[in-house]
Design a protein around this motif. Sequence first.
Motif, PDB file in Angstrom:
ATOM      1  N   ASN A 165       0.801  -1.214   0.000  1.00  0.00           N
ATOM      2  CA  ASN A 165       0.000   0.000   0.000  1.00  0.00           C
ATOM      3  C   ASN A 165       0.839   1.272   0.000  1.00  0.00           C
ATOM      4  OD1 ASN A 165      -2.601  -0.751  -0.303  1.00  0.00           O
ATOM      5  ND2 ASN A 165      -3.006  -1.001   1.888  1.00  0.00           N
ATOM      6  N   PHE A 182       0.838   1.881  -3.666  1.00  0.00           N
ATOM      7  CA  PHE A 182      -0.496   2.175  -4.193  1.00  0.00           C
ATOM      8  C   PHE A 182      -1.015   3.509  -3.665  1.00  0.00           C
ATOM      9  CE2 PHE A 182      -0.950  -2.664  -4.366  1.00  0.00           C
ATOM     10  CZ  PHE A 182      -0.522  -2.691  -5.681  1.00  0.00           C
ATOM     11  N   ASP A 183      -0.747   3.767  -2.379  1.00  0.00           N
ATOM     12  CA  ASP A 183      -1.250   5.004  -1.785  1.00  0.00           C
ATOM     13  C   ASP A 183      -0.569   6.229  -2.357  1.00  0.00           C
ATOM     14  OD1 ASP A 183      -2.855   3.456  -0.312  1.00  0.00           O
ATOM     15  OD2 ASP A 183      -1.872   3.773   1.623  1.00  0.00           O
ATOM     16  N   PHE A 184       0.641   6.038  -2.876  1.00  0.00           N
ATOM     17  CA  PHE A 184       1.318   7.164  -3.504  1.00  0.00           C
ATOM     18  C   PHE A 184       0.559   7.579  -4.774  1.00  0.00           C
ATOM     19  CE2 PHE A 184       4.441   8.646  -6.665  1.00  0.00           C
ATOM     20  CZ  PHE A 184       4.849   9.794  -6.016  1.00  0.00           C
ATOM     21  N   PHE A 185       0.093   6.596  -5.506  1.00  0.00           N
ATOM     22  CA  PHE A 185      -0.638   6.902  -6.738  1.00  0.00           C
ATOM     23  C   PHE A 185      -2.060   7.354  -6.449  1.00  0.00           C
ATOM     24  CE2 PHE A 185       2.832   4.472  -8.440  1.00  0.00           C
ATOM     25  CZ  PHE A 185       3.108   5.143  -9.620  1.00  0.00           C
ATOM     26  N   ILE A 186      -2.805   6.528  -5.745  1.00  0.00           N
ATOM     27  CA  ILE A 186      -4.162   6.915  -5.382  1.00  0.00           C
ATOM     28  C   ILE A 186      -4.294   6.738  -3.867  1.00  0.00           C
ATOM     29  CG2 ILE A 186      -6.574   6.726  -6.044  1.00  0.00           C
ATOM     30  CD1 ILE A 186      -5.723   4.836  -8.269  1.00  0.00           C
ATOM     31  N   PRO A 187      -4.289   7.814  -3.140  1.00  0.00           N
ATOM     32  CA  PRO A 187      -4.315   7.698  -1.691  1.00  0.00           C
ATOM     33  C   PRO A 187      -5.658   7.196  -1.169  1.00  0.00           C
ATOM     34  CG  PRO A 187      -3.858   9.957  -2.392  1.00  0.00           C
ATOM     35  CD  PRO A 187      -4.263   9.197  -3.596  1.00  0.00           C
ATOM     36  N   ARG A 188      -5.649   6.703   0.062  1.00  0.00           N
ATOM     37  CA  ARG A 188      -6.901   6.323   0.714  1.00  0.00           C
ATOM     38  C   ARG A 188      -7.033   7.184   1.958  1.00  0.00           C
ATOM     39  NH1 ARG A 188      -5.903   0.856   2.708  1.00  0.00           N
ATOM     40  NH2 ARG A 188      -3.963   1.916   3.236  1.00  0.00           N
ATOM     41  N   SER A 189      -8.256   7.502   2.312  1.00  0.00           N
ATOM     42  CA  SER A 189      -8.411   8.229   3.561  1.00  0.00           C
ATOM     43  C   SER A 189      -9.593   7.661   4.321  1.00  0.00           C
ATOM     44  CB  SER A 189      -8.590   9.717   3.300  1.00  0.00           C
ATOM     45  OG  SER A 189      -9.756   9.925   2.566  1.00  0.00           O
ATOM     46  N   ARG A 229      -5.315  10.618   6.083  1.00  0.00           N
ATOM     47  CA  ARG A 229      -4.759   9.552   5.255  1.00  0.00           C
ATOM     48  C   ARG A 229      -4.658   8.268   6.070  1.00  0.00           C
ATOM     49  NH1 ARG A 229      -1.057  10.869   1.106  1.00  0.00           N
ATOM     50  NH2 ARG A 229      -0.524   8.674   1.140  1.00  0.00           N
ATOM     51  N   TYR A 245      -9.842   0.492   5.098  1.00  0.00           N
ATOM     52  CA  TYR A 245     -11.196   1.059   5.105  1.00  0.00           C
ATOM     53  C   TYR A 245     -11.366   2.261   6.035  1.00  0.00           C
ATOM     54  CZ  TYR A 245     -12.146  -3.326   2.772  1.00  0.00           C
ATOM     55  OH  TYR A 245     -12.113  -4.373   1.905  1.00  0.00           O
ATOM     56  N   ARG A 285     -10.450   3.921  -2.725  1.00  0.00           N
ATOM     57  CA  ARG A 285      -9.455   4.977  -2.644  1.00  0.00           C
ATOM     58  C   ARG A 285     -10.122   6.291  -2.984  1.00  0.00           C
ATOM     59  NH1 ARG A 285      -4.347   2.895  -2.478  1.00  0.00           N
ATOM     60  NH2 ARG A 285      -4.435   0.631  -2.374  1.00  0.00           N
ATOM     61  N   ASN A 286      -9.411   7.394  -2.678  1.00  0.00           N
ATOM     62  CA  ASN A 286     -10.019   8.695  -2.925  1.00  0.00           C
ATOM     63  C   ASN A 286      -9.887   9.049  -4.389  1.00  0.00           C
ATOM     64  OD1 ASN A 286      -9.925   8.485  -0.235  1.00  0.00           O
ATOM     65  ND2 ASN A 286      -8.537  10.210   0.086  1.00  0.00           N
ATOM     66  N   ASN A 334      -5.568  14.487  -9.282  1.00  0.00           N
ATOM     67  CA  ASN A 334      -4.648  13.374  -9.097  1.00  0.00           C
ATOM     68  C   ASN A 334      -4.682  12.432 -10.295  1.00  0.00           C
ATOM     69  OD1 ASN A 334      -2.792  11.899  -7.407  1.00  0.00           O
ATOM     70  ND2 ASN A 334      -4.419  10.381  -7.213  1.00  0.00           N
TER      71      ASN A 334
END
Lengths: 241, 795
Positions: free
Chosen positions: A6, A9-16, A23, A30, B325-326, B331
């Motif tokens: 992650n 992956f989070d660098f490309f499309i982050p999750r929050s 973040r 989730y 994901r957001n 982006n």
Amino acid sequence: MRFHPNIIFDFFIPRSCPSCKTRLAPNENYICKLCLNEINNVPKNLLDEEYNKSFKSEKIIDDIFSLFLFDEDSPIRNLIHELKYNRKFMYGKFLGKLIAKEITKTKPNWKFDGIFAVPLHPSKKVTRGYNQSDFIVKGISSVLNIPIYSKYLKRKRATPSQTNLNVMERKRNVANAFSVKKNIKLNEKSFIIVDDIITTGATISEAASKLKEMGAQTIYAVSAALTSFDTTFSREHLNQE
Amino acid sequence: MRDYPLIKFTILFALGILISRFIEIEETAILYITAPILVLSSIVFFKKNHGIISNSIMILLIICLGFLSSRYTDYSDGNYPFKKLKITKSTMWGKLRSVELARENHIAFLIECDSVRNNSITYATNGIYLAKLYDKNFSRLKNKYEYLAIGNTVEIKGTISKGREERNPGEFDYNKYLKSIGVSGLINAYKSSDLKILDDDQENFPNIIFSLRKSIDSKFKELYSNEGALLLRGLILADRSEIDYETREKFVNSGVIHVLAVSGLHVGYIILIFLFVFGRMNIYLKYILTITGLLFFVILTGSPPSVFRASVMAIILIISEWSNRNYNVFNSLAIAALILLMLNPNELFNPGFQLSFSAVLSILIIYPRFKTFIDNSILKNKLIKNVLLFASVSLAAQIGTLPFTLMYFHKLSIISLFANLIVIPLIGFIVGLGIVTIILTYLSFWLASVFAASNQLFIDILYTIVNFSGGLSFSYLYIPQFSYLDMIIFYVFISILFLVKTQNLVPKSLIIIFAVFNIIIFASLDDVKLLKDNELTVFMIDVGQGDGILIQFPDGTIGLIDAGDASQNFDNGMRTIYPLMRTLSIKKIDIGFVSHLDSDHYKGFESLIRNNLVDKIIKPEVDSTLKKDIEFENLIKEHNVPFKYYSHSSFVLGNAKIYFLNDTSDAEYDLLDSNDKSGIIKIVHGDNTFLFVGDAEKKAEKLLVRNYSGFLHSDVLKVGHHGSRTSSTVEFLEKVSPKFALISAGIENKFNHPAPDVVDRYEGIGASMLRTDISGAIVLQSDGKEIKMIDWRNL
């Protein structure tokens, strides 16, 4: 720090976190840990109270389980909002897994042969893209290994939203909204039926009654969140006055 | 933006590419810098220390990465390897890389060359060449086209050449363009039998795509009118090369040229269709099918940046929903950009890339402002509100792309807002119905033709609107030179306008006025002024094989001696001279001097006359046995252009004097043939003298020597007949004894102009040779005392 995919992956499309918007750490899924801890599980006595109030008299639902309380500012509210309106359908699976784990802990005496989701009317399903309860069911089924029966239960009528109705209106609203496919045998079997939120239980009871008509012996109602109808109703009431 | 590190990464990476292009730094120096930075940054990364120092190390690292990726992928291929600009009678062997859709009179394809033979010597040389096979026999050509498959090993006999560079000021540099797409050069063949398939090996996947494109294209041809088929080919298969120049210019004038490229807009329409068709499916299946469909469309169209961008953004939307994901448009835009730039840093300079990304960015930034403005306005009518919202999307896109459209199309369309209001929805219908007809043709041709007929109606409406609006004389302003500096100023203004949050209207309107001024006035401030007032400028245009000389007299009068050739493929009038006029801010040709009626001299005039760009014509006396001469005069008369014939006479323009040395009354003159009757024009400006002799040959020269003798002496001579052996006799040269000898000839032309012995002759008398086939356009300026040569490439 262990390497976690992650990180990339989070660098490309982050999750929050759906609730506090911070973040997520690579090993969080989730929802952030802080918010997850903040969500209140439904205490056992409240669950019983709810059962006695909404389901006991009708004798359709044999037991209920609900994971969280749908409070005004509870993180669960944001989570379910994302699930229902922002096409984050995977939250359904996440909730399903949490529910399943709690069921094994708190309801060890439940025996079940299959699981149903409360269906959406096809027109609604097309606009939303999916039925959120289906994903909760998938989550539960993946942990508890129960066969999914959802496709046998249909919603034949598009009913208006329950939100602004009182208890009686709600019952009338969903009356005869569901149907069960004729060719399945539910005789002498036990089932779980799942909806995302239980408020008055009108919808889930109506769906369950159709299953009972087809011969199902025991029905357990399960939802991700429980909202006390009194609070919502009284608030609506106040607003009107 | 704080939560999206990739956006920053992409911006810095692009910055690195820009630096590598515009600032001259040795790449090895950067390489040495990068190595320690890499070590430092990895230490910083693991220490998780986010101070100013660690951040700047990261920033520097990313810029260096962009810089290096650009330098090391940039100039590796696409260089023309031969010394001679044109090599006739060559044979090339190689593999077919791709084949373009059927052209009207030729087949175009890319060859991955492995060897070339010329003069019975075979060279091993790599590179990709753009080959064109012409044949007058269209059915033979068509057979070849049907038979070609990607991966075939082929042999092609023809002429290898370098792509045309900037030969005249402001001209499109075709060679640079070819280089940017990795093509080293061109090879042209003129007989179907010159192309042989040696090995019919095929590359399966590319070949399937090619066959599908070919098949869809031929279906369009069956179902639609010619222009409809060409439009749909542009809209769905991203190939608009056959849409003719004039139609394209009308799209530019109307400000709707963006619809001719397969743009993100089309991808949007296609996603709508997918969502409609797959609507009832299970969400996983729906998403997988949509992603597959988009990827298929990307491959089918050959992946122009706009399609790639829009598809990547849509796919990322799906992925972020799927993996919770957001989704952030900026982006996903950055991801699309980064992928494109990592694959090829050159994309940053691809007009398609620039237009597509600037359009989306400005819609994302500017449109919300318009929306709040419209939402808060007193307007009540919903329909009007929606129309305004739609128009403001289009306006936002136009504001953002303006510097690029001005740079590439040189036109500021005034009516584009209105044109887009109609054209964009129309294109939606046309694309949608176009796709439906393709799918239907494979099911029921009859049904497809019903849909095609209704689509044809929309296409006709589109063309009617564009032809009307693009044909209006006030539809656009001409902005000849829009520089990078102008672009920066424009963007700074716009950013201030939209970033400064002031409710006060006065500063806002001031900024708008400044921005508009910038385009119209400031943009021309830093323009290069080639023509000087009060001086005489002789501008020998590179028109290929032929003559075309533009002259600005000291009083500002514009003369044009000859206008080059014009063929179906290339009309010098509209494609060379007209753009040059625009670059030089010339509105009209005051006097057109037609030296004589050879097509390489007069043909280019025809389109200039048709477009009312010539005020007056002077030509040789009509030869009533010559059909083209009569037709030409009819054309002049039709357009009410006053004209007269050369005769022994002179007139004054400012402090310059023009003499015609054609002794039409001379008995011997009458016997001369067409070349020898070329208009002989002498211009005297103070101490400086110029002589233009068209294609005059020995006989005419003899006559001139006899009649004018000493008067022939000139500083500058436009060498007769492109330096052919038929002209430039020793006697004549002795009389003229020019300091500068101008020769206008095509590169490696088939007549071998100029003849080596003629060149020797000029060198013998000490004249410096100025040749268009070597240097492109040649500009001489006279202040009446001395003649200066102007290096227009380095102004």
